[in-house]
Each structure stands twice: as structure tokens, then as C-alpha cells.
Design a protein around this motif. Structure first.
Motif, short mmCIF file in Angstrom:
data_model
loop_
_atom_site.label_atom_id
_atom_site.label_comp_id
_atom_site.label_asym_id
_atom_site.label_seq_id
_atom_site.Cartn_x
_atom_site.Cartn_y
_atom_site.Cartn_z
N LYS A 144 5.81 44.25 -11.82
CA LYS A 144 6.59 43.39 -12.73
C LYS A 144 6.32 43.76 -14.18
N LYS A 145 5.06 44.04 -14.48
CA LYS A 145 4.67 44.39 -15.85
C LYS A 145 5.30 45.71 -16.30
N ILE A 146 5.29 46.71 -15.43
CA ILE A 146 5.81 48.02 -15.84
C ILE A 146 7.34 48.08 -15.81
N THR A 147 7.97 47.12 -15.14
CA THR A 147 9.43 47.13 -15.08
C THR A 147 10.07 46.04 -15.92
N LYS A 148 9.29 45.36 -16.78
CA LYS A 148 9.85 44.23 -17.52
C LYS A 148 10.91 44.66 -18.53
N SER A 149 10.92 45.92 -18.95
CA SER A 149 11.93 46.37 -19.90
C SER A 149 13.24 46.78 -19.22
N MET A 150 13.24 46.81 -17.91
CA MET A 150 14.44 47.21 -17.16
C MET A 150 15.39 46.02 -17.02
N PRO A 151 16.66 46.31 -16.77
CA PRO A 151 17.61 45.22 -16.52
C PRO A 151 17.23 44.45 -15.26
N PHE A 152 17.70 43.20 -15.19
CA PHE A 152 17.34 42.32 -14.09
C PHE A 152 17.67 42.92 -12.72
N LEU A 153 18.86 43.48 -12.56
CA LEU A 153 19.26 44.03 -11.25
C LEU A 153 18.38 45.19 -10.84
N ALA A 154 17.98 46.02 -11.79
CA ALA A 154 17.09 47.14 -11.46
C ALA A 154 15.72 46.62 -11.05
N PHE A 185 15.06 43.68 -9.78
CA PHE A 185 15.24 43.02 -8.49
C PHE A 185 15.31 44.06 -7.37
N ALA A 186 16.07 45.13 -7.59
CA ALA A 186 16.20 46.18 -6.58
C ALA A 186 14.85 46.84 -6.30
N LEU A 187 14.07 47.11 -7.35
CA LEU A 187 12.76 47.72 -7.16
C LEU A 187 11.80 46.78 -6.42
N PHE A 188 11.89 45.49 -6.74
CA PHE A 188 11.04 44.52 -6.05
C PHE A 188 11.39 44.44 -4.57
N VAL A 189 12.68 44.40 -4.26
CA VAL A 189 13.11 44.37 -2.86
C VAL A 189 12.67 45.65 -2.16
N LEU A 190 12.82 46.79 -2.82
CA LEU A 190 12.40 48.06 -2.24
C LEU A 190 10.89 48.09 -2.00
N LEU A 191 10.13 47.59 -2.96
CA LEU A 191 8.68 47.54 -2.81
C LEU A 191 8.28 46.65 -1.63
N CYS A 192 8.87 45.47 -1.56
CA CYS A 192 8.48 44.51 -0.52
C CYS A 192 8.98 44.91 0.86
N SER A 193 10.19 45.45 0.93
CA SER A 193 10.74 45.76 2.26
C SER A 193 10.29 47.12 2.76
N ALA A 194 10.40 48.13 1.95
CA ALA A 194 10.06 49.48 2.40
C ALA A 194 8.66 49.90 1.97
N GLY A 195 8.28 49.57 0.77
CA GLY A 195 6.99 50.03 0.25
C GLY A 195 5.81 49.49 1.01
N TYR A 196 5.76 48.18 1.17
CA TYR A 196 4.64 47.59 1.90
C TYR A 196 4.66 47.99 3.38
N ALA A 197 5.83 48.11 3.95
CA ALA A 197 5.92 48.53 5.36
C ALA A 197 5.41 49.96 5.52
N PHE A 198 5.81 50.84 4.59
CA PHE A 198 5.35 52.23 4.66
C PHE A 198 3.85 52.32 4.43
N MET A 199 3.36 51.59 3.41
CA MET A 199 1.91 51.60 3.15
C MET A 199 1.14 51.09 4.36
#
Length: 107
Positions: free
Chosen positions: A40-50, A52-66
Motif C-alpha cells: 500500500k505504501k509503495i503504490t500510494k501514488s498510483m491511481p485507485f484502479l491500479a 486495487f488491481a495490484l492488491f487483488v493480484l497480490l492477495c489472489s495470485a501472489g499469496y497463493a504462489f508464495m
């Protein structure tokens, strides 16, 4: 004493997949919130949709892959241990995770 350690180590070897999942998932529970805060800290300058998309990607694919890769690696590591190091390593790992959770106020 040695036959008991061998018997208990054999029991643990039958359940290494579950033990590995338990260790990795506990570690991710303890450190999931700080990881999310960092992203959240490193992406705070990004637009909301970006963001949100990164957070969903992290939670759905990132944590599953890790999780899948860490479980596979941990199980592979534990399979190669002798009886006493296996028992001590698993017990020590769960005790260490308990202290980490306590230090992080998760318990």
C-alpha cells in the motif's frame, strides 16, 4: 529413547505436507498485514484502479504462489532431515512462530 524418536519422526514424515502448510500459513498470517501495508505504501501514488488491481493480484495470485512454493520447498527440506533434527526442527519452528506471533501482538 531412540525407538520413540524414530517412531515419532515416522509419524511426522507421514504428515509433512500438513505440517509444511501449517508453518507457512502461520508465517503468512503473522506477516501478511505488514506485507499489505508495504505494498500500500509503495503504490500510494498510483491511481485507485491500479492499486486495487495490484492488491487483488497480490492477495489472489501472489499469496497463493508464495504459499505453494514455500510449502514445496519446506517439505523438500524436511524430508531430508534425520529423525532427531526433524522432530526438533518442527517443534522449534512452531515455538519460534508462537514467539513471533506473541511479539507481533497477534496472540
Amino acid at each position: 529413547m531412540n525407538p520413540y524418536i524414530h517412531q515419532f519422526a515416522d509419524f511426522l514424515r507421514l504428515h509433512l505436507e500438513s505440517i509444511s502448510v501449517g508453518l507457512v500459513s502461520t508465517l503468512l498470517i503473522i506477516y501478511g498485514a505488514p506485507i499489505n501495508a508495504y505494498v500500500k505504501k509503495i503504490t500510494k501514488s498510483m491511481p485507485f484502479l491500479a492499486r486495487f488491481a495490484l492488491f487483488v493480484l497480490l492477495c489472489s495470485a501472489g499469496y497463493a504462489f508464495m504459499t505453494s512454493q514455500a510449502v514445496r520447498f519446506l517439505r523438500h527440506f524436511l524430508v531430508g532431515l534425520a529423525d532427531l533434527p526433524l522432530v526438533c526442527g518442527i517443534a522449534g519452528a512452531f515455538v519460534a512462530l508462537a514467539f513471533l506471533a506473541r511479539a507481533g501482538k497477534d496472540v
